[in-house]
Design a protein around this motif. Structure first.
Motif, short mmCIF file in Angstrom:
data_model
loop_
_atom_site.label_atom_id
_atom_site.label_comp_id
_atom_site.label_asym_id
_atom_site.label_seq_id
_atom_site.Cartn_x
_atom_site.Cartn_y
_atom_site.Cartn_z
N GLU A 1 -13.75 50.88 102.37
CA GLU A 1 -13.93 52.20 101.77
C GLU A 1 -12.75 53.09 102.13
O GLU A 1 -12.21 53.03 103.23
CB GLU A 1 -15.24 52.84 102.20
CG GLU A 1 -15.39 53.09 103.66
CD GLU A 1 -16.77 53.63 104.04
OE1 GLU A 1 -16.85 54.35 105.06
OE2 GLU A 1 -17.74 53.34 103.35
N PRO B 1 -8.47 62.98 92.98
CA PRO B 1 -9.68 62.15 92.86
C PRO B 1 -9.66 61.14 91.70
O PRO B 1 -10.08 60.00 91.87
CB PRO B 1 -10.81 63.16 92.71
CG PRO B 1 -10.31 64.37 93.45
CD PRO B 1 -8.83 64.39 93.17
N ASN C 1 -9.89 57.21 92.46
CA ASN C 1 -10.99 56.41 91.93
C ASN C 1 -10.47 55.20 91.16
O ASN C 1 -11.05 54.11 91.24
CB ASN C 1 -11.91 57.26 91.05
CG ASN C 1 -12.76 58.18 91.89
OD1 ASN C 1 -13.03 57.92 93.06
ND2 ASN C 1 -13.18 59.29 91.31
N LYS D 1 -9.09 52.76 93.89
CA LYS D 1 -10.11 52.18 94.76
C LYS D 1 -10.72 50.90 94.19
O LYS D 1 -11.26 50.10 94.94
CB LYS D 1 -11.25 53.18 95.02
CG LYS D 1 -10.88 54.23 96.03
CD LYS D 1 -12.04 55.05 96.54
CE LYS D 1 -13.01 55.56 95.52
NZ LYS D 1 -14.00 56.49 96.07
N THR D 2 -10.58 50.69 92.90
CA THR D 2 -11.15 49.48 92.30
C THR D 2 -10.51 48.22 92.89
O THR D 2 -11.15 47.17 92.93
CB THR D 2 -10.99 49.48 90.77
OG1 THR D 2 -9.59 49.53 90.44
CG2 THR D 2 -11.70 50.66 90.13
#
Length: 128
Positions: free
Chosen positions: A66, A74, A78, A81-82
């Motif tokens: 994480e 953001p 996002n 982060k995948t």
């Protein structure tokens, strides 16, 4: 006299070591090891700054990763982060050697997250 000085010096060293903070990078939660890259990766920068991660390891496999608090936009974070999910389920050795593709449009953030994961896994391997 010499023995007293040696014992006193040993006591001082033992006291200083016991007063030192523990390893901020690796912690345990039951049977899961958690690697926090905040202090490991101070020089690793995304688009807007540091992008530390927490890596959860159980039975020498990456359970999840994480992203921690950061200053990235953001929407771009996002997207980037995948790529973290691609490490999940892999052994630490396999995950540390993976060359995961970055996310188009979030290149700096992707590179920083991948570098954080690599640093964290390498640290884990050398300290387990």
């Amino acid at each position: 006299m010499k023995l007293t000085k040696i014992l006193a010096a040993t006591a001082v060293v033992a006291f200083m070591i016991s007063a030192m903070p523990g390893d901020e990078v690796i912690s345990k939660d039951n049977d899961t090891t958690i690697v926090n890259t905040t202090s490991l990766s101070k020089g690793v920068r995304g688009f807007k700054g540091a992008t530390p991660v927490k890596i959860y390891i159980k039975k020498n496999k990456v359970v999840k990763i994480e992203a921690l608090r950061n200053r990235e936009t953001p929407a771009y974070l996002n997207m980037a982060k995948t790529l973290l999910a691609k490490y999940e389920g892999k052994t630490v050795k396999k995950a540390a050697s993976m060359d995961v593709d970055g996310v188009s449009g979030a290149t700096y953030t992707s590179k920083a997250l991948k570098k954080n994961v690599k640093l964290g896994l390498d640290y884990y391997k050398s300290h387990k």
